[in-house]
Motif scaffolding. Sequence first.
Motif, PDB file in Angstrom:
ATOM      1  N   GLY A 256      31.167  37.880  41.547  1.00 52.24           N
ATOM      2  CA  GLY A 256      32.043  36.807  41.344  1.00 52.24           C
ATOM      3  C   GLY A 256      32.319  36.093  42.909  1.00 52.24           C
ATOM      4  O   GLY A 256      31.358  36.388  43.836  1.00 52.24           O
ATOM      5  N   PRO A 257      33.131  35.173  43.119  1.00 48.59           N
ATOM      6  CA  PRO A 257      33.204  34.597  44.286  1.00 48.59           C
ATOM      7  C   PRO A 257      33.571  35.515  45.618  1.00 48.59           C
ATOM      8  O   PRO A 257      34.068  36.509  45.463  1.00 48.59           O
ATOM      9  N   GLU A 268      41.974  39.151  44.350  1.00 47.15           N
ATOM     10  CA  GLU A 268      42.758  38.053  45.221  1.00 47.15           C
ATOM     11  C   GLU A 268      41.841  36.801  45.178  1.00 47.15           C
ATOM     12  O   GLU A 268      42.352  35.754  45.355  1.00 47.15           O
ATOM     13  N   ALA A 269      40.618  36.959  44.961  1.00 46.64           N
ATOM     14  CA  ALA A 269      39.636  35.720  45.074  1.00 46.64           C
ATOM     15  C   ALA A 269      39.906  34.747  43.725  1.00 46.64           C
ATOM     16  O   ALA A 269      39.503  33.611  43.847  1.00 46.64           O
ATOM     17  N   TYR A 270      40.339  35.350  42.646  1.00 44.18           N
ATOM     18  CA  TYR A 270      40.978  34.591  41.475  1.00 44.18           C
ATOM     19  C   TYR A 270      42.568  34.353  41.424  1.00 44.18           C
ATOM     20  O   TYR A 270      42.567  33.447  40.439  1.00 44.18           O
ATOM     21  N   THR A 275      43.591  30.013  46.306  1.00 40.41           N
ATOM     22  CA  THR A 275      42.413  30.020  45.134  1.00 40.41           C
ATOM     23  C   THR A 275      43.141  28.851  44.316  1.00 40.41           C
ATOM     24  O   THR A 275      42.378  27.901  43.978  1.00 40.41           O
ATOM     25  N   VAL A 276      44.445  28.830  44.039  1.00 35.66           N
ATOM     26  CA  VAL A 276      44.935  27.985  43.207  1.00 35.66           C
ATOM     27  C   VAL A 276      44.878  26.285  43.733  1.00 35.66           C
ATOM     28  O   VAL A 276      44.540  25.418  43.138  1.00 35.66           O
ATOM     29  N   LEU A 277      44.965  26.385  45.106  1.00 39.71           N
ATOM     30  CA  LEU A 277      45.066  25.257  45.854  1.00 39.71           C
ATOM     31  C   LEU A 277      43.689  24.667  45.802  1.00 39.71           C
ATOM     32  O   LEU A 277      43.646  23.552  45.713  1.00 39.71           O
TER      33      LEU A 277
END
Length: 391
Positions: A256-257, A268-270, A275-277
């Motif tokens: 993943g990222p 945390e990366a998701y 992440t949302v921003l």
Amino acid sequence: MSSVRSAPGSTSALRVANQQRVLDVLRGAVADVPADGTPSTAYTQAELARTTGLAPATVSNIVRELTGAGLAETTPGAGRRGSAVRLSAAAGTVAGIDFGHSHVAVAVGDLVGRVRRERRVPLEDPADHRGALALAAALLEELLEGEGPARHVALGLPAPVTDDVIRSAAIFPGWEGIDARAAAAQVLDAPVHVENDANLGALAEHRVGVARGHRSSVFVKISSGVGAGIVIDDQLLHGAGGSAGEIGHLTLDDQGPLCRCGSRGCLEAYTSVGTVLSMMAGQLPGASFDDVVAAARADNVSAQRALEDAGLHLGWGLASIVNLLNPAVVVVGGDMARAGSLILDSARIGLRRHALDAVALTPVVASELGERASLVGAVLLAAERTVLSVD
């Protein structure tokens, strides 16, 4: 609930444990403090002995120590052990400080842990620990004007804390290797106690928030990062090195990222606010998290999907901790909690998909204390440490 650490089985450990049992009962009596600061109920020493299971003589000694230090007060009753005992809200002032990646919040309170005044301001350079502490000290001085010094101060930091030191520069840059307690004590002129901010949020929700009445709960703080405070049998779980609860770095996908911790596919990366921003940067350039939430509530399907995805991944991460610990309730706090049902509904779905049937319906609820949870917890911890410092 105490994070005081004495050698197991020592006389001091037993004394602290007994004192804590009495304090926990007394705090239950003063949780709802009226505006004039006078606790509404009290316990007799006989009731304290029955409730705690301690010997009457032990309770009498603890009460004598507390009243001798001016931290508790008694009213006459039928005999010495029939007198009513309560913690004294007017016994002095304590303070709490909550540092975030972009803010510092400071509050002063009384010995029953009630916040009297507070301020929250942005931090221009949170990595400058000296400047951040100087700003906190200036705010505290303003709040304490006319009251005298704080008896104890509790400091919350958004990173794992081991022996008062943050070991990871990736999680809270600029504070790595700093003895936060010693650095803060130099500028605050008071005994300082350092704790992870999610642990303080868990303490506050457990004592006076939505998790009150449950012996086991998990508080998940989601802002720039993701961390959890864990309460098991009314005790904060710190782990061997103080890093228990770092669920933000559970690996969901090792392809993943990239996460700021250096790993890939962390929760945390998701799930973090950043992440949302990032997901919405193309459609809502320069938007704040509250802007994204407002857009979702105005039927912007992309904003809705961004929050839904974050919630589903949060539920996936929560499934691991719920399967392992079986808490009575999971409390979601931090900036992300402002999205309310937009994230909580999908988090519950994600939890049900990945948790065992026996725990899949564990309640997932929003923090009752909101962004103040860690600050309220800091004041509660400072009050507790003031009382536990009685000789």
